[in-house]
Design a protein around this motif. Sequence first.
Motif, PDB file in Angstrom:
ATOM      1  N   MET A  67       0.742  -1.216   0.090  1.00 46.99           N
ATOM      2  CA  MET A  67       0.061   0.070  -0.026  1.00 46.99           C
ATOM      3  C   MET A  67       0.715   1.112  -0.018  1.00 46.99           C
ATOM      4  SD  MET A  67      -3.218  -0.540   2.629  1.00 46.99           S
ATOM      5  CE  MET A  67      -4.203   0.640   2.266  1.00 46.99           C
ATOM      6  N   GLU A  68       0.331   2.136  -0.597  1.00 49.79           N
ATOM      7  CA  GLU A  68       1.152   3.510  -0.813  1.00 49.79           C
ATOM      8  C   GLU A  68       1.118   4.427   0.434  1.00 49.79           C
ATOM      9  OE1 GLU A  68       1.990   5.927  -4.007  1.00 49.79           O
ATOM     10  OE2 GLU A  68       2.836   3.628  -4.280  1.00 49.79           O
ATOM     11  N   LEU A  69       1.994   4.895   0.822  1.00 50.66           N
ATOM     12  CA  LEU A  69       1.977   5.954   2.034  1.00 50.66           C
ATOM     13  C   LEU A  69       1.159   7.314   1.646  1.00 50.66           C
ATOM     14  CD1 LEU A  69       5.351   5.502   3.716  1.00 50.66           C
ATOM     15  CD2 LEU A  69       3.184   4.139   4.427  1.00 50.66           C
ATOM     16  N   ILE A  70       0.338   7.857   2.449  1.00 53.74           N
ATOM     17  CA  ILE A  70      -0.233   8.849   2.130  1.00 53.74           C
ATOM     18  C   ILE A  70       0.153   9.817   3.487  1.00 53.74           C
ATOM     19  CG2 ILE A  70      -2.187   8.081   0.989  1.00 53.74           C
ATOM     20  CD1 ILE A  70      -3.502   9.232   4.046  1.00 53.74           C
ATOM     21  N   ARG A  71      -0.178  11.077   3.134  1.00 52.10           N
ATOM     22  CA  ARG A  71       0.155  12.299   4.199  1.00 52.10           C
ATOM     23  C   ARG A  71      -1.489  12.400   4.815  1.00 52.10           C
ATOM     24  NH1 ARG A  71       2.195  17.487   1.868  1.00 52.10           N
ATOM     25  NH2 ARG A  71       0.247  17.319   0.843  1.00 52.10           N
ATOM     26  N   PHE A  72      -1.491  12.652   6.021  1.00 62.42           N
ATOM     27  CA  PHE A  72      -2.790  12.923   6.689  1.00 62.42           C
ATOM     28  C   PHE A  72      -3.486  14.231   5.947  1.00 62.42           C
ATOM     29  CE2 PHE A  72      -4.855  14.891  10.580  1.00 62.42           C
ATOM     30  CZ  PHE A  72      -5.598  13.851  10.632  1.00 62.42           C
ATOM     31  N   ALA A  73      -2.555  15.232   5.566  1.00 62.95           N
ATOM     32  CA  ALA A  73      -3.266  16.472   5.176  1.00 62.95           C
ATOM     33  C   ALA A  73      -3.550  16.028   3.787  1.00 62.95           C
ATOM     34  CB  ALA A  73      -2.077  17.355   4.632  1.00 62.95           C
ATOM     35  N   ASP A  74      -3.444  14.870   3.084  1.00 56.55           N
ATOM     36  CA  ASP A  74      -4.199  14.554   1.867  1.00 56.55           C
ATOM     37  C   ASP A  74      -5.652  14.119   1.847  1.00 56.55           C
ATOM     38  OD1 ASP A  74      -1.827  15.277   0.412  1.00 56.55           O
ATOM     39  OD2 ASP A  74      -1.169  12.977   0.541  1.00 56.55           O
ATOM     40  N   ILE A  75      -6.028  13.531   3.017  1.00 47.43           N
ATOM     41  CA  ILE A  75      -7.263  12.936   3.217  1.00 47.43           C
ATOM     42  C   ILE A  75      -7.777  13.609   4.247  1.00 47.43           C
ATOM     43  CG2 ILE A  75      -6.692  10.673   2.279  1.00 47.43           C
ATOM     44  CD1 ILE A  75      -6.772  10.476   6.139  1.00 47.43           C
ATOM     45  N   ILE A  76      -7.562  14.624   5.120  1.00 44.16           N
ATOM     46  CA  ILE A  76      -8.302  15.270   6.237  1.00 44.16           C
ATOM     47  C   ILE A  76      -9.515  15.825   5.712  1.00 44.16           C
ATOM     48  CG2 ILE A  76      -6.959  17.415   6.199  1.00 44.16           C
ATOM     49  CD1 ILE A  76      -7.196  17.579   9.008  1.00 44.16           C
ATOM     50  N   ASP A  77      -9.663  16.430   4.665  1.00 39.05           N
ATOM     51  CA  ASP A  77     -10.741  16.924   4.161  1.00 39.05           C
ATOM     52  C   ASP A  77     -12.139  15.951   3.964  1.00 39.05           C
ATOM     53  OD1 ASP A  77      -9.845  19.572   4.644  1.00 39.05           O
ATOM     54  OD2 ASP A  77      -9.209  19.595   2.667  1.00 39.05           O
TER      55      ASP A  77
END
Length: 284
Positions: A1-11
Amino acid sequence: MELIRFADIIDNYKAFFFDSYGVLKNQNGAISGVIDVINALNVKQIPYKILTNDASRNREEQGSKFRDLGYTGIRDQDIITSGMMTTIFLKEQVKSGLIAYLGTSMAADYIHQAGHESIPIHDVHDDNEKDISALVFLDDEGYNWDFAINKCINLLRHVNIPVVVANPDRIYPTKGNEVRMAIGSIAYMVEKTVGKRFIYFGKPESQMFAHAFDEMKMIGIKSKTDVLMIGDTLETDIYGANRFGLQSMLVLSGNTSKSRYENRINSTGIIPDYVCAELNWNID
Ligand SMILES: [Mg+2]
């Protein structure tokens, strides 16, 4: 699984549930960067709850510990502990009598908050066994394991009482790369030995998720799809969220390491919606 940033999904979410140990803090104190995340949620008035399997102390003490670590915006009512679920059970299901427990006297507060009297397992004897109306596994500290385990086994051979496990965790991390056996393992050993079914609270069981979600509903969060559970442990945080119907994010700041997470996801079959290396508020 790709790592994401919290900021990318917070909205994508209106509210967040956080695990405590390995996400907000560890043995060294607050985990770097996460205080900024909690502060930002407070400023943006995005609601959150902390769901912890720690039944060693009450929510007020856990709240003041968080504030001591620098999480000044965390209020006591933002914290939901598995011990609180135990209190609700004891209040509603156990009418009277003494409640025997394994744990420190501080943990026994969860029994007193239910309006019951507590007795440490070491003080249970042949002549007071009949007064015991439930047995609660609260914490791994505060007693001699050998004595307590054998006392529990004999107590449960002599009397029929409900047995509650306030923290199902099997191990917890200590210094360096070491772990220590947790109260869930002690309870599991006694349960298998006596062959009676125990009642487990805490993640991955649903009660804490349901309690936290009910509180979210009261402030207008209507759908489970609006809430993201963030945790460091696949078997408790992520599996519990998946079972309850919440989306989940595994963070690699605690129990699950960066080098092993893909193997762990493959071998357990527990699949988070996202994986994030570390929580922070970088939205550059
Ligand atoms: Mg954790």
